[in-house]
Each structure stands twice: as C-alpha cells, then as structure tokens.
Motif scaffolding. Sequence first.
Motif, PDB file in Angstrom:
ATOM      1  N   TYR A 288     -45.814  49.976  61.867  1.00 58.92           N
ATOM      2  CA  TYR A 288     -45.089  49.216  60.841  1.00 58.92           C
ATOM      3  C   TYR A 288     -45.621  47.787  60.830  1.00 58.92           C
ATOM      4  N   PHE A 289     -45.946  47.280  59.650  1.00 59.92           N
ATOM      5  CA  PHE A 289     -46.414  45.894  59.505  1.00 59.92           C
ATOM      6  C   PHE A 289     -45.275  45.020  58.984  1.00 59.92           C
ATOM      7  N   PHE A 290     -45.289  43.759  59.428  1.00 59.85           N
ATOM      8  CA  PHE A 290     -44.379  42.762  58.881  1.00 59.85           C
ATOM      9  C   PHE A 290     -45.155  41.972  57.830  1.00 59.85           C
ATOM     10  N   GLU A 291     -45.014  42.415  56.603  1.00 62.26           N
ATOM     11  CA  GLU A 291     -45.752  41.768  55.518  1.00 62.26           C
ATOM     12  C   GLU A 291     -45.124  40.418  55.193  1.00 62.26           C
ATOM     13  N   VAL A 292     -45.964  39.385  55.146  1.00 58.17           N
ATOM     14  CA  VAL A 292     -45.496  38.027  54.844  1.00 58.17           C
ATOM     15  C   VAL A 292     -45.312  37.875  53.339  1.00 58.17           C
TER      16      VAL A 292
ATOM     17  N   ASN B 267     -47.377  30.600  51.354  1.00 60.82           N
ATOM     18  CA  ASN B 267     -47.545  29.197  50.933  1.00 60.82           C
ATOM     19  C   ASN B 267     -46.398  28.337  51.444  1.00 60.82           C
ATOM     20  N   GLU B 268     -45.182  28.868  51.388  1.00 62.53           N
ATOM     21  CA  GLU B 268     -44.022  28.115  51.858  1.00 62.53           C
ATOM     22  C   GLU B 268     -44.070  27.911  53.377  1.00 62.53           C
ATOM     23  N   ILE B 269     -44.600  28.903  54.104  1.00 63.32           N
ATOM     24  CA  ILE B 269     -44.730  28.759  55.561  1.00 63.32           C
ATOM     25  C   ILE B 269     -45.645  27.589  55.890  1.00 63.32           C
TER      26      ILE B 269
ATOM     27  N   LEU C 279     -40.540  34.590  55.692  1.00 60.13           N
ATOM     28  CA  LEU C 279     -39.812  35.733  55.161  1.00 60.13           C
ATOM     29  C   LEU C 279     -40.748  36.938  55.232  1.00 60.13           C
ATOM     30  N   VAL C 280     -40.302  37.980  55.944  1.00 63.45           N
ATOM     31  CA  VAL C 280     -41.158  39.156  56.115  1.00 63.45           C
ATOM     32  C   VAL C 280     -40.433  40.404  55.616  1.00 63.45           C
ATOM     33  N   ARG C 281     -41.236  41.434  55.322  1.00 63.70           N
ATOM     34  CA  ARG C 281     -40.710  42.725  54.892  1.00 63.70           C
ATOM     35  C   ARG C 281     -41.455  43.816  55.662  1.00 63.70           C
ATOM     36  N   GLN C 282     -40.685  44.684  56.287  1.00 65.81           N
ATOM     37  CA  GLN C 282     -41.302  45.781  57.035  1.00 65.81           C
ATOM     38  C   GLN C 282     -41.982  46.745  56.074  1.00 65.81           C
ATOM     39  N   LYS C 283     -43.209  47.126  56.412  1.00 65.02           N
ATOM     40  CA  LYS C 283     -43.970  48.060  55.582  1.00 65.02           C
ATOM     41  C   LYS C 283     -44.516  49.172  56.472  1.00 65.02           C
ATOM     42  N   GLY C 284     -44.078  50.384  56.236  1.00 68.38           N
ATOM     43  CA  GLY C 284     -44.499  51.510  57.053  1.00 68.38           C
ATOM     44  C   GLY C 284     -43.476  52.620  56.985  1.00 68.38           C
ATOM     45  N   PRO C 285     -43.644  53.698  57.701  1.00 67.22           N
ATOM     46  CA  PRO C 285     -44.688  53.862  58.729  1.00 67.22           C
ATOM     47  C   PRO C 285     -46.019  54.366  58.177  1.00 67.22           C
TER      48      PRO C 285
ATOM     49  N   ASP D  16     -36.745  35.367  58.614  1.00 70.60           N
ATOM     50  CA  ASP D  16     -35.881  36.184  57.765  1.00 70.60           C
ATOM     51  C   ASP D  16     -36.513  37.552  57.540  1.00 70.60           C
ATOM     52  N   GLY D  17     -35.642  38.572  57.421  1.00 71.75           N
ATOM     53  CA  GLY D  17     -36.137  39.916  57.124  1.00 71.75           C
ATOM     54  C   GLY D  17     -36.082  40.873  58.286  1.00 71.75           C
ATOM     55  N   LEU D  18     -35.491  40.438  59.412  1.00 72.97           N
ATOM     56  CA  LEU D  18     -35.419  41.298  60.590  1.00 72.97           C
ATOM     57  C   LEU D  18     -34.025  41.894  60.720  1.00 72.97           C
ATOM     58  N   ASN D  19     -33.941  43.125  61.215  1.00 73.02           N
ATOM     59  CA  ASN D  19     -32.655  43.808  61.373  1.00 73.02           C
ATOM     60  C   ASN D  19     -32.712  44.726  62.583  1.00 73.02           C
ATOM     61  N   PRO D  20     -32.553  44.185  63.794  1.00 70.26           N
ATOM     62  CA  PRO D  20     -32.685  45.015  65.003  1.00 70.26           C
ATOM     63  C   PRO D  20     -31.495  45.949  65.197  1.00 70.26           C
ATOM     64  N   ASN D  21     -31.760  47.166  65.652  1.00 72.06           N
ATOM     65  CA  ASN D  21     -30.703  48.099  66.036  1.00 72.06           C
ATOM     66  C   ASN D  21     -31.270  49.099  67.035  1.00 72.06           C
ATOM     67  N   GLU D  22     -30.379  49.624  67.861  1.00 69.52           N
ATOM     68  CA  GLU D  22     -30.802  50.484  68.968  1.00 69.52           C
ATOM     69  C   GLU D  22     -31.426  51.791  68.489  1.00 69.52           C
ATOM     70  N   GLU D  23     -30.843  52.398  67.456  1.00 73.61           N
ATOM     71  CA  GLU D  23     -31.313  53.706  67.011  1.00 73.61           C
ATOM     72  C   GLU D  23     -32.757  53.671  66.555  1.00 73.61           C
TER      73      GLU D  23
END
Length: 530
Positions: A67-71, A75-77, A84-90, A358-365
């Motif tokens: 899974y990639f964290f697409e930026v 430019n704002e960074i 701000l990232v968005r998960q892309k995958g699998p 921004d864009g992260l959502n951790p969970n155990e499952e």
Amino acid sequence: MAISRTKLAAGLGVAGLLTAVIGTVLVFVGPLIVDEQIVKNVQINPNSGLPYTMWKDLPVPFFMSVYFFEVLNSNEILQGEKPLVRQKGPYVYREFRQKDNITFHDNNTVSYREYRQYHFFRNMSIGDETDKVVIPNMLVLGVAVMMEDLPYAMKLVLSTAFKTFKEEPFLSLSVGELMWGYNDPLVDFLNKHFPGMLPFKGKFGLFADFNNSNTGLFTVHTGVDNISKVHMVDSWNGLKKVNYWNSEQCNKINGTAGQMWPPFMTPETTLPFYSPDVCRSMELVYERPGEILGIPTYRFVAPKTMFANGSVYPPNEGFCPCRESGIQNVSSCRFNSPVFISHPHFYNADPVLLQTVDGLNPNEEEHGLFIDIHPKTGIPMNCSIRLQLSLYIKKVSGISETGKISPVVMPMIWFAERGYIDGPVLDTFYNNLVLLPSIMDCVQYVFIALGGLMLTAAVFLGIRNKVRQASVCCSVLQSRPLGPHGPGSAKNEMCEFSPNCLQSLLYPCQCQPRRCPIEIKGYFVKVYIW
C-alpha cells in the motif's frame, strides 16, 4: 448348563480385565507416541521425507500486499503545511521462497540461504503496476536530512547537483518503478564517475534488493539433539550478533528465522525471531487460543513495546536515537538514510504522529501484526506481518529543494506479508496431527468402557449362576426324607440357604433348614461350582 455359564463369566472377566488394562495403558502411552511422532516430523532431517521437503521448499502460499501513501498536496507541503495522504493499494505479489546451499554440520546445525521471488498478481490487486503514485523523493529529501550537518557550501553544491539533474522533491512514478527500481540520472552519473560512492548500483527502488535475492546465510539448529532448539538461529552470516545498535541486548540475534518455532508451546511461550530486513530480533507474545478448520491454534501478536522508544521502554534505549514512541529509527542499517519502521498508519504509536499527517486511520484489524500457530508443532497456520516505512523530512538550509517543509515523519509505504496453510498440505496436517490423535484418544476410552462392561457382565453372570445353584441345593434338601417324620410332615418345611452362598464363588453352597427336626440338624448338601 451351569458349567457353561461359569466358563462364560470367567472368560468375560479375563477379556474385560485385559481390555481395560490396554485402554488404561493407552491413556498414558498414547500422548507419548503422538509427541514422539511430532518430534520426528519437526526435526530438520534430510531422511524424514515429506517434512524435510516442506521445510526446504515451503508449500504454503505467501503474498505480499503493498500500500502506498500517495501525497495529495505536495506544493502545500513545500510551503510548510501539514501533509495530506491517501492510501492506495493493495498491489499484491505472490512470494516464492526456496532454500538453497543447504549444508548440515556435525554440531547438529544446518546452514542455508533462502531465495525469494515476487510475481505480480493483477487479479488480487486494485490496479496495475503502471498506476502512477506521488511520493517523496528519497534521493532528494532523504539525502538532504543526511547532509544537514555538512558545511553550508557543500549543501549548496548538492542543491546545484539536484537542479542540474532535474531532481524534484516529489516523484510521480509507476508502482512497478517505485517497487523494483527506476533509472535516475543523478544515480547513473555518480555510479559512473564516483564508483562506490553510493551503496547500490543500477536502478533505485524501494524493494529493488528484494526480488531474486536471499536473506543471508542462516545457520539454525536441527533439533536432532534437543528438540527445544529446533529452528533456533545459531548464527546469521557467521555472526552471533549484529553491530547496528547501541546495546548488547539490542544487537543479539535471538529466536528463529521467522518461519517455524520449537514444538510443545504453552500460553507462556513467546515467539522470538530475527529479521534481516529490519536488522533486529523481535518477539511476539501470546494473545488468545483459536481454531482454524478444526485445528487448534495460539495467536501471537506484537507487544506495544516492540517499537516503543527508550523513555517508554528502557530495553529499547539501544535502538535510539529515538523520536516519538512507536516508530524505530533504522538509519544505522539503511546507509544512514532517515528511515523509520512502525506498524501501518502509526498503529500503537504516539498519537502525536497522527496529528502531523492527515489521512491516517490506524486500527488493529487492518494494521495489527499476528501469527496463528499450531502449539503442538510450532508450525504457523496463518500469519500477517505488517510493517510501514516512513521518511523523516524537513527544511534543510542551503538545499532549496526542501522548501519550508515542517519536520515530519512522512509515511511512504506499508506492506503485509501473509501466508496460510491450505489444500493438500492442510489435509495432511489435519489427518496426521489432529484426526489420528483424536482417534487414538477415542480408542483408549472405548477400550476402558468396553472392559468395564465386560467385567460387569462377568460379575452379573457369576452371581446369577450362584443363586441358581443355591436354589438347587435347597430343593434337594426338601425332597430328602427327614428322619421319622418323612417328607411332607408338618415339621418338614422349606430350608433356606445361607447368605454364604452369595458371598463367594469359590466355596460350596450350604443350606440349612429353617425349622427342621433335630435329626437333620447339621445335614447339608454340597454343590461345587467348578
């Protein structure tokens, strides 16, 4: 007729006793037989047939999901804003593993190299390897942090080189290029004119060194002399410890190579293993029991202290310099690049890390690491090893490509290596290690129950036969003349048999008249059993 009943009772008694004894012996001997077979099957022995073949060429399907964290706001960074990232995958790859260069030693160890290959599985992925992804350029932002302490003039030269070869702080490349390497003009120039300056040659990619490679020379114990040491690492690349870290404990090579463990586990058991990819030993702890298709398992998970920093968990002080807890600096084994490993989405890490991206959502499952293992054999039935790679980026004076980037540990990619036993391998495993022991358990208790029933029947027949003989005894007495009164006289009444007739099958039955004349007192009739 009485004699045949007697013999039947005796036969049932002997057979029942033998059957019960056999069942009782199996209760104690059966588990020992099963354990002995387990020991033979988990030892690394080239003469063991199928178990050795399975150890050498793992028949278990392994998959690596990436899974990639697409930026989304590069430019704002550069202007100092929060990423701000968005998960892309699998993007899923089938992983093939095979041990080679296998050499057995006289001290009951074996050495080998395990080679791995990855093949893209489009039908299990969300897209193709041609999909484009925007991520930080490690050759610019990573090198900038590495060179932060150089003289300002040197950093200006480095920045000029980036501009000359048109190196940008963020890259938009295909999944295949990011994974297995892409041609970079600066890398090509340095390798050509300054050979040896870079720690790699050819294409640069996040997993360029993984495909068609091996994990180093492992020497592990075969378990022939001590089954509790089977699969435990004796050395890696000839080393008993590494030198990446700052303490003796952190540098130790502990546990197995991460595929199998010694048998006969308990909930107090831990799963230590050495991972060359993260340059350290790790240890999983028991969480709960479970079951997979009728096969009992133990689930082991990563403790919250696995990537904790030294202030939270002092034994990890040797892995420092540290930042927030929950991420580990692996720069010392990754050519000093500012790379960190952690659980995906900073799961089990300091919440401060989630506030910087921004864009992260951790969970155990989805992001927890676990192994479901058969405790009797130490063989994993199902596993998922999930890790994340992040890059520390920031503004570095003198290198204009870093702009005004605020210091941040930037997630780049996370991957899950998972495998599970299924098909014919699962059937063989179930039949040999679950079904057959269960049948043996049933047989031993059936023998005990059957023996008990046969003994009960023998006692019942014996008592019934004795009662019958006592009745015959009294009938004989009643039919004999009793002195002057003779049969049928008023004083010639039914005699009753002594309770001794029911107490023993070995002594004669003795009958005495209930109220008999003095002439017959002491008269008795003996009816022998045998």
